[in-house]
Design a protein around this motif. Structure first.
Motif, PDB file in Angstrom:
ATOM      1  N   GLU A  75       0.829  -1.202   0.000  1.00  0.00           N
ATOM      2  CA  GLU A  75       0.000   0.000   0.000  1.00  0.00           C
ATOM      3  C   GLU A  75       0.866   1.256   0.000  1.00  0.00           C
ATOM      4  O   GLU A  75       0.617   2.210  -0.753  1.00  0.00           O
ATOM      5  N   LEU A  76       1.914   1.258   0.825  1.00  0.00           N
ATOM      6  CA  LEU A  76       2.831   2.395   0.850  1.00  0.00           C
ATOM      7  C   LEU A  76       3.581   2.515  -0.464  1.00  0.00           C
ATOM      8  O   LEU A  76       3.742   3.623  -1.000  1.00  0.00           O
ATOM      9  N   ALA A  77       4.031   1.397  -1.012  1.00  0.00           N
ATOM     10  CA  ALA A  77       4.752   1.423  -2.292  1.00  0.00           C
ATOM     11  C   ALA A  77       3.889   2.029  -3.392  1.00  0.00           C
ATOM     12  O   ALA A  77       4.373   2.815  -4.218  1.00  0.00           O
ATOM     13  N   ASP A  78       2.607   1.688  -3.402  1.00  0.00           N
ATOM     14  CA  ASP A  78       1.696   2.247  -4.408  1.00  0.00           C
ATOM     15  C   ASP A  78       1.584   3.760  -4.267  1.00  0.00           C
ATOM     16  O   ASP A  78       1.502   4.488  -5.263  1.00  0.00           O
ATOM     17  N   GLN A  79       1.583   4.239  -3.031  1.00  0.00           N
ATOM     18  CA  GLN A  79       1.383   5.676  -2.810  1.00  0.00           C
ATOM     19  C   GLN A  79       2.617   6.500  -3.151  1.00  0.00           C
ATOM     20  O   GLN A  79       2.495   7.657  -3.573  1.00  0.00           O
ATOM     21  N   ILE A  80       3.814   5.925  -2.985  1.00  0.00           N
ATOM     22  CA  ILE A  80       5.029   6.709  -3.244  1.00  0.00           C
ATOM     23  C   ILE A  80       5.698   6.311  -4.557  1.00  0.00           C
ATOM     24  O   ILE A  80       6.691   6.924  -4.959  1.00  0.00           O
ATOM     25  N   CYS A 112       3.227  10.234   7.016  1.00  0.00           N
ATOM     26  CA  CYS A 112       4.432   9.613   6.464  1.00  0.00           C
ATOM     27  C   CYS A 112       4.523   9.847   4.959  1.00  0.00           C
ATOM     28  O   CYS A 112       5.573  10.233   4.444  1.00  0.00           O
ATOM     29  N   VAL A 113       3.425   9.626   4.266  1.00  0.00           N
ATOM     30  CA  VAL A 113       3.423   9.815   2.807  1.00  0.00           C
ATOM     31  C   VAL A 113       3.718  11.272   2.462  1.00  0.00           C
ATOM     32  O   VAL A 113       4.493  11.573   1.550  1.00  0.00           O
ATOM     33  N   THR A 114       3.111  12.193   3.203  1.00  0.00           N
ATOM     34  CA  THR A 114       3.356  13.618   2.975  1.00  0.00           C
ATOM     35  C   THR A 114       4.822  13.953   3.182  1.00  0.00           C
ATOM     36  O   THR A 114       5.424  14.703   2.409  1.00  0.00           O
ATOM     37  N   LEU A 115       5.431  13.394   4.233  1.00  0.00           N
ATOM     38  CA  LEU A 115       6.845  13.635   4.504  1.00  0.00           C
ATOM     39  C   LEU A 115       7.726  13.111   3.376  1.00  0.00           C
ATOM     40  O   LEU A 115       8.635  13.807   2.904  1.00  0.00           O
ATOM     41  N   ILE A 116       7.464  11.894   2.930  1.00  0.00           N
ATOM     42  CA  ILE A 116       8.291  11.293   1.876  1.00  0.00           C
ATOM     43  C   ILE A 116       8.259  12.162   0.625  1.00  0.00           C
ATOM     44  O   ILE A 116       9.300  12.447   0.011  1.00  0.00           O
ATOM     45  N   LYS A 117       7.088  12.636   0.252  1.00  0.00           N
ATOM     46  CA  LYS A 117       6.968  13.465  -0.952  1.00  0.00           C
ATOM     47  C   LYS A 117       7.651  14.819  -0.750  1.00  0.00           C
ATOM     48  O   LYS A 117       8.272  15.356  -1.676  1.00  0.00           O
ATOM     49  N   PHE A 118       7.559  15.362   0.459  1.00  0.00           N
ATOM     50  CA  PHE A 118       8.234  16.627   0.756  1.00  0.00           C
ATOM     51  C   PHE A 118       9.747  16.466   0.631  1.00  0.00           C
ATOM     52  O   PHE A 118      10.415  17.293  -0.006  1.00  0.00           O
TER      53      PHE A 118
END
Length: 677
Positions: free
Chosen positions: A483-488, A507-513
């Motif tokens: 699920e995380l892999a799909d999002q990032i 977490c997803v927001t941080l990774i993209k930032f």
């Protein structure tokens, strides 16, 4: 030069405990890198600044540095754009002599809900921490079992904590029972240190001395550590009382960081103990240097301090802990009801006599959201007179009638039976055993009637008596990783996956930032991180991966067709950057009006649309009466919104992560007649 180090990474738990016992002096845990920032600066202290204290910590002779855990984990990824893994790696390098300490909330770890056992096992096994302080806001020691097992198996020091408050029901006999459960869980006293966690700082010196003395009499070999906040103004005499009664380690913070809601000042505590004839283990020269270093940069965080200034002895009544104090005032300020805070605190002081637990995360959030919701409801319906009325009603029930429901008159009983109806989902989950058993048993029947209305008997039958460790189903970790892999859009690192298990959305927001801005949060000075380069000629210099950098603002052109050209001088080379800045369109907020339109009950963030069992909702889906159709997050608490009738979804007006205001349209439903399957 004398070596003050007596406990350091690599030692076994037994060695650490033996060294503390043999020290013959009071030692300290500095909370400057964690709880100091959480309690007085809304967790905004950056690792860029905190790491400057590390060289002094390394020589100071501390027992440990509480540099990790609590809400610092979450705010780091949400606001500071740092990860706890980066912090630990940096501190390991800069202070190798210091035990790194975290704070976990038993089954909640660094989150706000009970996680399943397999998540707890996975996460704890991946985080490089020496001292694991673990508390339960219910003192339900069953909930510590998995954390204790994994920490002890890894050969790290487990530090169970008893949640303390001063009340008629929190007797020495009660606490000795809790300590007994802890000693049994951990197989004795030789490989643990017990923390007394006075999270709101409400323990009077006499009470603290009595409690510690009673524990030491029953368990003379048990090493005790006392943690307390300074809010009531009595921290120094309470810490002296703890030391005199047999505590070996005290929590303090740098004097220059001390305000009102964190821990007591390090140098002042040391001086007071020495003057009182108690030996102190501390490299005063290094401690002085740390205090002075913090003074260099703390002025950059004045904006983050609580608007509520000064010590507050009334904390002994409302018991809001240091970590929750600034954030609750910030929430009240943003929500436009800061003027209601005195009334909310008064309601809290009455509430915590009706439903008994400890106001520390997540309990503090449950209490805050529940009580602020009650006060706001009365304020909106009847103004100041309504607020005064609900305080008088609860005061009469608690103080005059000693909580004897049948002694209230009929209209007062009817009103009490509505007072918790709009309580947050987490309060309802608490009453149904979702967090474990309450320390003094379940509240009276009328509380369930008030909270669940006509469904109270059915809800009461579903109440759990198990620990969440035995009640919460295991998560499918492989599925969550996918699920995380799909999002990032790529395979996540192990550290990213751990962050996702704790706080998926942020977490997803941080990774993209970080993919867009790199390591800027780690290297930019705090004034530039917050405000940027304000005028032509302003310059920032820093070192990154061993390479010096200089960035100077030259000019910013005017906007033309949504594009601005920015001229910067980077390491003396002029560069032009194109910035696309389309004018933000003002989005009209659509408010709910009709009976078929579902409104946001509070200001908050859309946590989900749908529910965990069925997943997300789409237009055209059929929902059942009482089914969760959306969930708003406010003050780290979930607030479930339920379908008022069997219906088909005709419109969804919001999406996940949207900020919404009270009354805003979330979705529209069309009632469906006849039976549903």
């Amino acid at each position: 030069m004398k070596n003050f180090v007596f406990a350091k990474p690599g030692m076994s738990p037994k060695e650490i405990v033996q060294n503390v016992r043999a020290l013959g002096s009071i030692s300290f845990t500095s909370t400057g890198m964690r709880d100091a920032g959480q309690s007085d600066y809304k967790n905004r202290l950056r690792i860029h600044d905190l790491s400057t204290l590390a060289p002094f910590y390394n020589e100071m002779g501390l027992f440990s540095s509480e540099c990790h855990g609590g809400a610092r984990w979450h705010v780091g990824i949400m606001n500071r754009k740092e990860t706890p893994f980066e912090e630990l790696e940096l501190l390991r390098e800069k202070m190798p002599n210091v035990l790194l300490q975290t704070l976990i909330r038993e089954t909640n770890l660094w989150g706000y809900r009970p996680y399943p056992k397999n998540v707890i096992e996975h996460v704890i096994s991946k985080v490089d921490i020496d001292v694991w302080r673990c508390f339960s806001f219910l003192n339900d020691i069953r909930n510590m079992r998995t954390a204790a097992e994994v920490v002890l198996k890894r050969g790290r020091l487990f530090e169970p904590a008893i949640s303390f408050t001063q009340a008629d029901w929190t007797t020495n006999a009660y606490y000795l029972g809790v300590v007994g459960e802890i000693v049994d869980l951990c197989g004795g006293t030789d490989e643990i240190i017990l923390c007394i966690k006075d999270m709101a700082g409400v323990g009077s010196p006499t009470r603290v001395k009595s409690l510690i003395d009673s524990i030491k009499q029953k368990y003379p070999d048990l090493v005790l550590q006392y943690h307390r906040h300074a809010t009531d103004g009595l921290a120094l005499p309470a810490l002296l009382a703890a030391a005199e009664a047999g505590a070996s380690i005290l929590d303090v913070e740098e004097d220059s960081l001390t305000r009102f809601y964190g821990q007591a000042p390090l140098l002042s505590v040391a001086a007071y103990l020495i003057e009182s004839g108690i030996k102190v283990h501390l490299n005063h020269e290094s401690a002085d240097s740390a205090v002075l270093k913090a003074r260099d940069w703390i002025q950059h965080y004045e904006w983050a301090e609580s608007p509520f200034k000064g010590f507050d002895y009334n904390v002994t009544m409302h018991r809001m802990p240091g970590g929750a104090f600034p954030s609750s005032f910030e929430q009240a300020q943003k929500g436009g009801f800061l003027h209601l805070m005195p009334a909310i605190l008064k309601v809290m002081s009455l509430f915590n006599k009706i439903v008994k637990y400890f106001d520390v995360t997540p309990g503090s959030q449950i209490t805050w959201v529940t009580c602020s919701g009650i006060v706001n409801m009365y304020a909106k319906e009847r103004g100041e007179a309504g607020v005064n009325h609900v305080i008088d009603l609860l005061a009469k029930f608690v103080e005059e009638k000693a909580q004897k429901f049948e002694e209230m008159n009929e209209s007062e009983q009817e009103e009490l039976l509505t007072i918790f109806y709009n309580a947050p989902s987490d309060f309802k989950n608490l009453l149904l055993g979702g967090y474990g058993k309450l320390p003094q048993g379940w509240p009276d029947e009328w509380v369930y009637r008030s909270t669940f209305g006509d469904e109270w008997e059915e809800k009461l039958k579903s109440r759990k008596e198990l620990s969440p460790l035995d009640a919460v189903k295991a998560d499918d970790l492989a599925k969550l990783r996918e699920e995380l892999a799909d999002q990032i859009g790529r395979s996540p690192s192990e550290e990213e996956f751990v962050l996702y298990l704790m706080h998926p959305k942020d977490c997803v927001t941080l990774i993209k930032f970080r993919e867009e801005y790199g390591d800027a949060p780690l290297v930019l000075p705090t004034d530039v991180w917050r405000r940027g380069l304000k005028a032509p000629g302003d310059k920032v210099e820093f070192e990154y991966s061993g390479v010096p950098y200089s960035i100077e603002r030259v000019s910013i052109g005017g906007e033309h067709e949504g594009v601005i050209h920015v001229v910067m001088r980077v390491n003396n080379q002029t560069r032009v950057f194109q910035v696309n800045t389309p004018r933000a369109k003002k989005t009209e907020i659509k408010m709910a009006k009709g009976a078929n339109e579902i409104a946001a009950p509070i200001n908050g963030t859309v946590w989900r649309v749908g529910n965990p069992e069925r997943g997300g909702l789409r237009v055209g889906d059929i929902v059942h009466k009482g089914e969760e159709i959306a969930n708003l997050e406010a003050m780290k608490m979930e607030n479930a919104i339920l379908a008022p009738f069997n219906a088909q979804v005709t419109e969804i007006a919001v999406k996940i992560n949207d900020m919404v205001v009270e009354g805003q349209l979330l979705m529209a439903l069309e009632e469906v007649e006849g039976p549903l399957h």
